[in-house]
Design a protein around this motif. Structure first.
Motif, PDB file in Angstrom:
ATOM      1  N   GLU A  83      97.226  68.975  99.987  1.00  0.00           N
ATOM      2  CA  GLU A  83      97.644  67.769  99.279  1.00  0.00           C
ATOM      3  C   GLU A  83      99.162  67.784  99.246  1.00  0.00           C
ATOM      4  N   THR A  85     101.265  66.911  96.324  1.00  0.00           N
ATOM      5  CA  THR A  85     101.970  67.021  95.042  1.00  0.00           C
ATOM      6  C   THR A  85     102.746  68.335  94.924  1.00  0.00           C
ATOM      7  N   ARG A 111      91.709  70.429 104.317  1.00  0.00           N
ATOM      8  CA  ARG A 111      90.858  71.214 103.415  1.00  0.00           C
ATOM      9  C   ARG A 111      89.618  71.630 104.187  1.00  0.00           C
ATOM     10  N   GLU A 113      86.461  71.751 103.965  1.00  0.00           N
ATOM     11  CA  GLU A 113      85.302  71.285 103.206  1.00  0.00           C
ATOM     12  C   GLU A 113      84.115  71.196 104.142  1.00  0.00           C
ATOM     13  N   GLY A 118      83.194  60.408 105.327  1.00  0.00           N
ATOM     14  CA  GLY A 118      84.131  60.230 104.215  1.00  0.00           C
ATOM     15  C   GLY A 118      84.706  61.539 103.693  1.00  0.00           C
ATOM     16  N   TYR A 120      86.437  64.917 105.314  1.00  0.00           N
ATOM     17  CA  TYR A 120      86.905  65.515 106.558  1.00  0.00           C
ATOM     18  C   TYR A 120      87.755  66.742 106.261  1.00  0.00           C
ATOM     19  N   GLN A 125      96.382  60.931 103.583  1.00  0.00           N
ATOM     20  CA  GLN A 125      96.658  60.421 102.228  1.00  0.00           C
ATOM     21  C   GLN A 125      97.931  59.580 102.220  1.00  0.00           C
ATOM     22  N   GLU A 129     104.782  59.922  93.658  1.00  0.00           N
ATOM     23  CA  GLU A 129     105.012  60.864  92.554  1.00  0.00           C
ATOM     24  C   GLU A 129     106.313  60.491  91.851  1.00  0.00           C
ATOM     25  N   ARG A 256      89.527  66.187  87.173  1.00  0.00           N
ATOM     26  CA  ARG A 256      89.958  66.119  88.555  1.00  0.00           C
ATOM     27  C   ARG A 256      89.805  67.477  89.226  1.00  0.00           C
ATOM     28  N   TYR A 260      96.223  71.268  87.846  1.00  0.00           N
ATOM     29  CA  TYR A 260      97.534  71.067  87.223  1.00  0.00           C
ATOM     30  C   TYR A 260      97.616  69.906  86.239  1.00  0.00           C
ATOM     31  N   TYR A 261      96.532  69.181  86.019  1.00  0.00           N
ATOM     32  CA  TYR A 261      96.645  67.948  85.239  1.00  0.00           C
ATOM     33  C   TYR A 261      96.811  68.167  83.743  1.00  0.00           C
ATOM     34  N   ALA A 279      85.241  58.393  95.644  1.00  0.00           N
ATOM     35  CA  ALA A 279      86.607  58.381  95.104  1.00  0.00           C
ATOM     36  C   ALA A 279      87.573  58.022  96.228  1.00  0.00           C
ATOM     37  N   GLY A 281      90.713  57.325  95.556  1.00  0.00           N
ATOM     38  CA  GLY A 281      92.032  57.789  95.153  1.00  0.00           C
ATOM     39  C   GLY A 281      91.996  58.381  93.766  1.00  0.00           C
ATOM     40  N   GLY A 302     101.632  61.123  89.163  1.00  0.00           N
ATOM     41  CA  GLY A 302     101.492  60.546  90.506  1.00  0.00           C
ATOM     42  C   GLY A 302     100.044  60.369  90.887  1.00  0.00           C
ATOM     43  N   PHE A 303      99.843  59.956  92.118  1.00  0.00           N
ATOM     44  CA  PHE A 303      98.478  59.781  92.628  1.00  0.00           C
ATOM     45  C   PHE A 303      98.496  59.910  94.135  1.00  0.00           C
TER      46      PHE A 303
HETATM   47  P1  HAM Z   1      92.546  64.412  95.232  1.00  0.00           P
HETATM   48  O1  HAM Z   1      91.645  63.711  94.282  1.00  0.00           O
HETATM   49  O2  HAM Z   1      92.194  65.806  95.599  1.00  0.00           O
HETATM   50  O3  HAM Z   1      93.991  64.364  94.571  1.00  0.00           O
HETATM   51  O4  HAM Z   1      92.692  63.564  96.562  1.00  0.00           O
HETATM   52  C1  HAM Z   1      93.061  62.203  96.512  1.00  0.00           C
HETATM   53  C2  HAM Z   1      92.177  61.390  97.438  1.00  0.00           C
HETATM   54  O5  HAM Z   1      92.222  61.944  98.757  1.00  0.00           O
HETATM   55  C3  HAM Z   1      90.704  61.405  97.072  1.00  0.00           C
HETATM   56  O6  HAM Z   1      90.418  60.454  96.083  1.00  0.00           O
HETATM   57  C4  HAM Z   1      90.051  61.063  98.399  1.00  0.00           C
HETATM   58  O7  HAM Z   1      90.068  59.664  98.597  1.00  0.00           O
HETATM   59  C5  HAM Z   1      90.984  61.702  99.402  1.00  0.00           C
HETATM   60  N1  HAM Z   1      90.397  62.975  99.879  1.00  0.00           N
HETATM   61  C6  HAM Z   1      90.435  64.171  99.285  1.00  0.00           C
HETATM   62  N2  HAM Z   1      89.779  65.088 100.019  1.00  0.00           N
HETATM   63  C7  HAM Z   1      89.314  64.443 101.109  1.00  0.00           C
HETATM   64  C8  HAM Z   1      88.557  64.833 102.267  1.00  0.00           C
HETATM   65  N3  HAM Z   1      88.159  66.086 102.466  1.00  0.00           N
HETATM   66  N4  HAM Z   1      88.244  63.885 103.189  1.00  0.00           N
HETATM   67  C9  HAM Z   1      88.649  62.586 103.032  1.00  0.00           C
HETATM   68  N5  HAM Z   1      89.371  62.183 101.966  1.00  0.00           N
HETATM   69  C10 HAM Z   1      89.702  63.084 101.017  1.00  0.00           C
HETATM   70  C11 HAM Z   1      95.114  64.875  95.150  1.00  0.00           C
HETATM   71  O8  HAM Z   1      95.205  65.207  96.306  1.00  0.00           O
HETATM   72  C12 HAM Z   1      96.301  64.896  94.223  1.00  0.00           C
HETATM   73  N6  HAM Z   1      97.449  65.476  94.944  1.00  0.00           N
HETATM   74  C13 HAM Z   1      96.604  63.504  93.722  1.00  0.00           C
HETATM   75  C14 HAM Z   1      97.788  63.469  92.820  1.00  0.00           C
HETATM   76  C15 HAM Z   1      99.043  63.119  93.133  1.00  0.00           C
HETATM   77  N7  HAM Z   1      97.790  63.814  91.542  1.00  0.00           N
HETATM   78  C16 HAM Z   1      99.017  63.684  91.061  1.00  0.00           C
HETATM   79  N8  HAM Z   1      99.790  63.281  92.029  1.00  0.00           N
END
Ligand code: HAM
Length: 419
Positions: A83, A85, A111, A113, A118, A120, A125, A129, A256, A260-261, A279, A281, A302-303
Motif C-alpha cells: 500500500e 500510506t 499483496r 493474497e 477482484g 489480485y 490504487q 493523504e 480496517r 495504524y488507524y 470494498a 476503497g 487519507g484513503f
Molecule cells: P486497503 O483497504 O487495504 O487500504 O486498500 C484500499 C483498497 O484497495 C481496497 O478497498 C480495495 O479496493 C483495494 N485492494 C486492496 N487489496 C486488493 C487486492 N488484493 N486486489 C484488488 N484490490 C485490492 C489501504 O491500502 C490503505 N493504505 C488506505 C489508506 C490510505 N488509509 C489511510 N490512507
C-alpha cells in the motif's frame, strides 16, 4: 493453440484495451479531483526497506503473510509496497515538507493474497493523504473527494460506511472489553477467530464467517469507550457529511485491515460486486504512524481506492466506458515511396489518430488492414495520385470515394472529423 511457455503468474494479469484506456482515464479523473482539493502528486518507489512496511502492524495479514519480501545483493531486506500510506509517511519524515502536506498517488501495490475475481496480487490504487492536521473537517473533505470521484465515474451503487476507532489511549479499555466478551463466549467463536482473538481482538469484529456473526452483533462498541476528543471529532465528521449532503451508514464493526488507524475510519462498498470483494476503497486517520516511522508526532488522514475493483463496479453498472482512442484514419500507399509515411505524419501533427499499412503490400492487403483497423476513413495514394498532386479519401462505410488536392488534404480530412 499450444500453451505458451510463459504465462502471467497467479493474481497478476495483462491489462489490455479497452481496460488500459479506462485505467488511464480513471487516473486522469482522480488526478483532476485531487488537484481541485489541493493535493499534489507523489510517486514513491515501488519497493522500500522492509521496516517501512512492518510499521503497518505485526498483527496484519498484509505484513505477516502477504508481503513480497526479498533481499538485494547487499543483503538489505526490502519489500514491494503492499500500500502507499507507509511510503508517504516515510517520504514526509525524509523531506519534512510544509504542513499540512497533501499528496495523491496512483500505481500498483502488491499483496500475496489468494487470487480471485477482484482480488489480485498486483493491483492498482489511487489515493490521497494529508499529514499534519487534527482537523476533522479534513477527514470530511477526504471522504467527499473519494465520493465525488465515484460520482464522476457515474457509479451509483456505492455506500459509504463510517466508524471511529478512537484514540490510541481509548484502545486498551476497549480491547480488554472485547477480550473479556469473546473470552467468555469462546465456544460460540470459529476456530479462526479464536486464533485472531489472541493476536488482535479488534480484528475478530472483521470476521465474515457466518458462525461468528451473532456474537459480533452484540459485542462491545468502541463508541462506549471514546475519549471526549475522539467522540467530538466523530460527531464533527458526521455533521460535515450531513452539511454537504453525503449519505453514510454508521457501522461500529467496521475494522480496517491495517493496524495504524485511529479515530475516523471509512470504506466505500459497491453493492454491484460480490460481497467478499465489495470494498472499492477505504481509509481513515493514522495519528501515530508518522511518529512510528521515526518522525515528529504529526497526525495523518487519507484513503486509497482500488482501481481494478472500481472498474469492475463500472462494468456491472454499465458506466465509464473506455474513452475513444480508436484510429480515425488509415493511410494506404502503393507508391513504394515515402508519400504514405509523410501523409500519416502530417495528419498526426494536425491532431488526428492515424495508422498506416506497413511492409508495402498490395492494395488489397492494405485495404483489408484499413478495414480491420476500424478507422472511419482511408487516405489512399498511388502513382496516379502522386502524378496528379491529389489523394483519394475513401470513407470505410457505404459512402463514395472522392479525390482531394494534396495541398488541401489535411483540411479536407479534418472536415471529416468535426471535434
Ligand atoms: P486497503 O483497504 O487495504 O487500504 O486498500 C484500499 C483498497 O484497495 C481496497 O478497498 C480495495 O479496493 C483495494 N485492494 C486492496 N487489496 C486488493 C487486492 N488484493 N486486489 C484488488 N484490490 C485490492 C489501504 O491500502 C490503505 N493504505 C488506505 C489508506 C490510505 N488509509 C489511510 N490512507
Amino acid at each position: 493453440m499450444a500453451r505458451p511457455t510463459f504465462q502471467t503468474l497467479p493474481g497478476t494479469r495483462d491489462l489490455l484495451p479497452p481496460d488500459t484506456d479506462r485505467f488511464r482515464a480513471l487516473v486522469g479523473v482522480f488526478a483532476d479531483e485531487a488537484a481541485r482539493s489541493g493535493f499534489s502528486q507523489i510517486v514513491p518507489p515501488i519497493f522500500e526497506e522492509i521496516g517501512v512496511f512492518t510499521r503497518l502492524g505485526e498483527a496484519t495479514d498484509v505484513v505477516t503473510k502477504e508481503l513480497y519480501a526479498f533481499e538485494d545483493m547487499g543483503g538489505r531486506k526490502q519489500a514491494l509496497r503492499p500500500e502507499f500510506t507507509a511510503s508517504v509517511c516515510r517520504a514526509f519524515v525524509q523531506h519534512r515538507p510544509l504542513l499540512p502536506w497533501k499528496s495523491w498517488y496512483a500505481g500498483p501495490a502488491f499483496r500475496q493474497e489468494r487470487p480471485q475475481k477482484g482480488r489480485y496480487r498486483q493491483f492498482e490504487q489511487v489515493g490521497a493523504e494529508a499529514i499534519g492536521s487534527h482537523d476533522p473537517d479534513l477527514d470530511t473533505e477526504l471522504i467527499v473527494l473519494a465520493a465525488r470521484f465515484y460520482q464522476r465515474l457515474g457509479l451509483k451503487d456505492i455506500t459509504l460506511v463510517l466508524n471511529t476507532l478512537g484514540d490510541k489511549a481509548d484502545r486498551p479499555a476497549f480491547l480488554e472489553a472485547l477480550r473479556d466478551y469473546f473470552g467468555q463466549n469462546l465456544d460460540a467463536l470459529s476456530q479462526k477467530s479464536r486464533e485472531t482473538l489472541s493476536l488482535n481482538p479488534l480484528r475478530v469484529l472483521d470476521s465474515k464467517r457466518p458462525d461468528d456473526q451473532p456474537l459480533i452483533e452484540s459485542a462491545p462498541r468502541i463508541t462506549d469507550y471514546l475519549s471526549s476528543g475522539a467522540g467530538l471529532a466523530f460527531e464533527r465528521v458526521q455533521a460535515g457529511l450531513e452539511a454537504l449532503g453525503v449519505a453514510y451508514e454508521l457501522n461500529p464493526r467496521l475494522v480496517r485491515g491495517l493496524d495504524y488507524y485511529t479515530r475516523t475510519t471509512f470504506e466505500f462498498l459497491s453493492s454491484s460486486l460480490d460481497a467478499a470483494q465489495n470494498a472499492v476503497g477505504g481509509g481513515g486517520r493514522y495519528d501515530g504512524l508518522v511518529a512510528d516511522m521515526g518522525g515528529p508526532d504529526e497526525p495523518g488522514v487519507g484513503f486509497a481506492l482500488g482501481v481494478d475493483r472500481t472498474v469492475l463496479a463500472c462494468d456491472s453498472e454499465g458506466v465509464f466506458a473506455a474513452p475513444d482512442t480508436r484510429t480515425q484514419i488509415f493511410v494506404v500507399s502503393t507508391t513504394g515511396g515515402l508519400e504514405g509515411l509523410k501523409i500519416a505524419e502530417e495528419l498526426r501533427s494536425a491532431g488526428l489518430r492515424v495508422d498506416r499499412a506497413v511492409d508495402h503490400r498490395s492494395m488489397k492487403a492494405q485495404m483489408k488492414a484499413a478495414n480491420r483497423s476500424r478507422a472511419s476513413l482511408a487516405v489512399i495514394v498511388g502513382p496516379d495520385e502522386v502524378a496528379a498532386g491529389t489523394a483519394s479519401l475513401r470513407p470505410l462505410d457505404d459512402r463514395p470515394q472522392f479525390v482531394v488536392e494534396r495541398t488541401e488534404l489535411v483540411s479536407r480530412v479534418k472536415e471529416f472529423f468535426p471535434s
